[in-house]
Scaffold this motif. Structure first.
Motif, PDB file in Angstrom:
ATOM      1  N   ARG A  72       0.843  -1.214   0.000  1.00 55.74           N
ATOM      2  CA  ARG A  72       0.000   0.000   0.000  1.00 55.74           C
ATOM      3  C   ARG A  72       0.870   1.253   0.000  1.00 55.74           C
ATOM      4  NH1 ARG A  72      -4.226   2.691  -1.409  1.00 55.74           N
ATOM      5  NH2 ARG A  72      -5.211   3.996   0.159  1.00 55.74           N
ATOM      6  N   LEU A  73       1.899   1.288   0.856  1.00 58.03           N
ATOM      7  CA  LEU A  73       2.782   2.452   0.926  1.00 58.03           C
ATOM      8  C   LEU A  73       3.522   2.683  -0.394  1.00 58.03           C
ATOM      9  CD1 LEU A  73       4.282   2.063   4.513  1.00 58.03           C
ATOM     10  CD2 LEU A  73       2.661   3.822   3.733  1.00 58.03           C
ATOM     11  N   SER A  74       3.765   1.621  -1.142  1.00 57.70           N
ATOM     12  CA  SER A  74       4.483   1.758  -2.418  1.00 57.70           C
ATOM     13  C   SER A  74       3.657   2.507  -3.462  1.00 57.70           C
ATOM     14  CB  SER A  74       4.892   0.380  -2.959  1.00 57.70           C
ATOM     15  OG  SER A  74       3.789  -0.303  -3.511  1.00 57.70           O
ATOM     16  N   GLU A  75       2.401   2.767  -3.144  1.00 56.58           N
ATOM     17  CA  GLU A  75       1.504   3.494  -4.052  1.00 56.58           C
ATOM     18  C   GLU A  75       1.331   4.952  -3.637  1.00 56.58           C
ATOM     19  OE1 GLU A  75      -2.042   1.157  -3.731  1.00 56.58           O
ATOM     20  OE2 GLU A  75      -1.165  -0.537  -4.805  1.00 56.58           O
ATOM     21  N   CYS A  76       2.184   5.429  -2.718  1.00 57.69           N
ATOM     22  CA  CYS A  76       2.004   6.783  -2.171  1.00 57.69           C
ATOM     23  C   CYS A  76       2.262   7.892  -3.184  1.00 57.69           C
ATOM     24  CB  CYS A  76       2.863   6.990  -0.933  1.00 57.69           C
ATOM     25  SG  CYS A  76       4.646   7.068  -1.231  1.00 57.69           S
TER      26      CYS A  76
END
Length: 188
Positions: A72-76
């Protein structure tokens, strides 16, 4: 020094800080091997040991190992955050913006110390810039990370450090390319 830290120290190929700086490169590909709790603790300690203006220590860190949250964080943001998904650990570096006007500098110092500590342990890492970056539909990356992790509004989100066992090797910095012309002695 305990047995673990002694073993890490002797297994490290670096002989000095200068060698570490020459050999530390941003690593964006990681193996699936988990990090030891001792390694995670040592890296976080490096951040906690960081100096800060007037010793106000505005920084706080969120250590993330959950694969779903890492993904999820990699989509920030629209580009440059993908290494987070493959990392064993991400450290979200935040700082209380109400404590000091130097929160960016203080958090940056803590972040680089954690990066250097990870490199000293033989781990790969990469600084993923969050502050001032944008994701889908121009959403600030800070807001995305803040919402994903429940970070309070007064906390500025500076960056995310992706950390893991290296799945790529990069050549050391070429000292012949050192830009000494950028150093001025006495005056400009």
């Amino acid at each position: 020094m305990d047995k673990f830290h002694n073993k890490l120290r002797t297994s490290t190929l670096m002989k000095s800080l200068h060698d570490l700086l020459i050999h530390r490169r941003s690593i964006r590909k990681y193996t699936q091997e988990a990090l030891s709790p001792e390694a995670v603790k040592t890296i976080l300690e490096a951040g906690l040991l960081a100096p800060s203006s007037k010793r106000c220590t505005p920084w706080e860190f969120i250590a993330v190992e959950d694969k779903e949250t890492l993904a999820r964080l990699s989509e920030c943001k629209t580009s440059g955050a993908k290494p987070i998904a493959g990392a064993a650990l991400a450290i979200v570096v935040t700082a209380d913006m109400t404590l000091t006007d130097t929160w960016i500098e203080d958090a940056s110092i803590a972040a680089i110390l954690m990066q250097l500590q990870a490199a000293d342990l033989g781990l790969g890492n990469c600084w993923i810039q969050v502050r001032g970056r944008f994701g889908a539909m121009d959403e600030p990356a800070e807001d995305f990370v803040r919402e994903t992790l429940g970070i309070p509004e007064e906390m500025g989100v500076l960056c995310i450090l992706s950390i893991g066992h290296k799945d790529e090797e990069r050549k050391p910095f070429d000292e012949e390319k050192m830009m000494w012309e950028k150093v001025h002695i006495g005056k400009w």
